[in-house]
Scaffold this motif. Structure first.
Motif, PDB file in Angstrom:
ATOM      1  N   THR A 176       2.201   6.006   4.608  1.00 35.83           N
ATOM      2  CA  THR A 176       1.335   7.016   5.239  1.00 35.83           C
ATOM      3  C   THR A 176       2.123   7.909   6.196  1.00 35.83           C
ATOM      4  O   THR A 176       3.265   7.612   6.559  1.00 35.83           O
ATOM      5  CB  THR A 176       0.198   6.330   6.024  1.00 35.83           C
ATOM      6  OG1 THR A 176       0.775   5.607   7.127  1.00 35.83           O
ATOM      7  CG2 THR A 176      -0.589   5.370   5.131  1.00 35.83           C
ATOM      8  N   ARG A 212       0.868  -1.186   0.000  1.00 36.06           N
ATOM      9  CA  ARG A 212       0.000   0.000   0.000  1.00 36.06           C
ATOM     10  C   ARG A 212       0.893   1.220   0.000  1.00 36.06           C
ATOM     11  O   ARG A 212       2.125   1.123   0.109  1.00 36.06           O
ATOM     12  CB  ARG A 212      -0.905   0.002   1.238  1.00 36.06           C
ATOM     13  CG  ARG A 212      -0.111  -0.050   2.542  1.00 36.06           C
ATOM     14  CD  ARG A 212      -0.987   0.153   3.759  1.00 36.06           C
ATOM     15  NE  ARG A 212      -0.260  -0.057   5.012  1.00 36.06           N
ATOM     16  CZ  ARG A 212       0.591   0.811   5.549  1.00 36.06           C
ATOM     17  NH1 ARG A 212       0.848   1.978   4.940  1.00 36.06           N
ATOM     18  NH2 ARG A 212       1.213   0.527   6.699  1.00 36.06           N
ATOM     19  N   ALA A 213       0.275   2.383  -0.122  1.00 33.15           N
ATOM     20  CA  ALA A 213       1.039   3.624  -0.078  1.00 33.15           C
ATOM     21  C   ALA A 213       1.532   3.899   1.344  1.00 33.15           C
ATOM     22  O   ALA A 213       0.858   3.561   2.318  1.00 33.15           O
ATOM     23  CB  ALA A 213       0.185   4.784  -0.564  1.00 33.15           C
TER      24      ALA A 213
END
Length: 341
Positions: free
Chosen positions: A258, A255-256
């Motif tokens: 954060t 995922r990206a």
């Protein structure tokens, strides 16, 4: 009445020397023709309709045992013919794993064995893989034996390694470790004298960060220079790949990244710690290690993605902010277009 005298013409029953010589020549010619036929005649078909027959010939195996294995595997028709042909013309037969084509003639079989045209197997460790990934690749190779534990992070040299069937997996990992040690022994004495680290291990740690920061080979020296400049000026490295490794011990989070990830303290989070992390975050390749040991002299302290797969660099924070703003605009345009690329 037998007078003990030879009858005229009785002497012709014996061959003259010339006749003997001619017979020898005829027999020799026939022998050559037979050998030629054996040499070039198609061999047996591979079993089960296969295109080739694989045979493993161990080191130290003698010619009769080699003939036995080839005959048992269905590669040759006659052990005697094979051994005879193998001795003609000189040269030795080499051990190894061979794949003989279906219906390969003796000329091809013996030629392959004398030339050592063995089956070649390879294990490839790409640049930037973790040691756990490298060990998994070695352990999953069907031609190797044994089991190899994951070595310490960053101790292997990414490369394509040729292996032989039956090689021990732990020995293959050892070869990768030795290859990196040999590379460092060569490059470390030639390093730039003013670098902000003291050991080859620290150089590998920084090189692993450089490796993960860019997929563009030409950028490695420039990114290495940025990190060297940051270390020398007391700035934090602030490298996203170190954050990812600290959270997941893997190349990706899936995922990206954060803001929470950036703020999460780990021994590897270079947004939170000063200097280098405690170990490498991957296995850097030769180019990344060379870049760290001899980076170009620059004043650049920042870089950000440029939208084309590379990065744009800056020496001042103000310039960097402009570059970041441009990158944010690129991201917005891509999001609006739904490409995400």
């Amino acid at each position: 009445m037998n007078t003990g005298r030879r009858r005229p013409g009785s002497r012709g029953a014996a061959l003259s020397p010339r006749g003997v010589g001619g017979l020898i020549l005829i027999l020799a010619g026939v022998g050559v023709m037979i050998l030629g036929a054996l040499w070039l005649a198609p061999g047996p078909k591979a079993r089960g309709g296969a295109e080739a027959t694989t045979v493993m010939l161990d080191r130290g195996v003698r010619l009769p045992q080699m003939a036995d294995r080839l005959k048992a595997a269905g590669v040759i028709r006659s052990k005697l013919a094979f051994m005879l042909m193998a001795k003609l013309g000189g040269g030795s037969l080499k051990a190894g794993e061979y794949a003989f084509k279906s219906r390969e003639n003796l000329a091809g079989v013996v030629g392959d064995l004398k030339a050592g045209r063995v089956v070649r197997h390879f294990v490839t460790i790409p640049e930037g893989w973790t040691s756990a990934m490298a060990a998994e690749a070695v352990n999953s190779s069907p031609v190797l034996t044994g089991q190899a534990p994951a070595p310490p992070e960053g101790t292997l040299l990414p490369e394509t390694y040729e292996v032989r069937r039956g090689d021990d997996r732990a020995k293959v990992i050892e070869r990768m470790h030795d290859a990196q040690a040999a590379l460092l022994a060569d490059l470390w004495p030639k390093r730039r004298p003013d670098l902000p680290f003291k050991t080859p291990e620290e150089a590998v740690t920084l090189a692993s960060i450089v490796e993960k920061e860019t997929g563009v080979a030409a950028e490695r020296p420039r990114i290495a220079a940025v990190f060297v400049n940051r270390l020398k000026s007391g700035m934090r490295l602030e490298s996203d790949p170190t954050v990812i490794y600290g959270v997941a011990k893997a190349p990706s989070l899936g995922r990206a990244i954060t803001i929470t990830d950036l703020a999460t303290p780990t021994p590897y989070n270079t947004y939170q710690i000063a200097g280098l992390p405690p170990t490498p975050i991957a296995n850097p390749g030769k180019a990344a290690i060379a870049a760290v040991l001899n980076p170009p002299v620059t004043t650049e302290l920042f870089f950000v993605a440029d939208g084309t797969g590379g990065h744009v660099f800056a020496s001042s924070f103000a310039e960097h902010q402009k570059n970041v703003a441009h990158w944010r605009q690129v991201e917005k345009q891509r999001a609006a277009q739904g490409t995400g690329k």
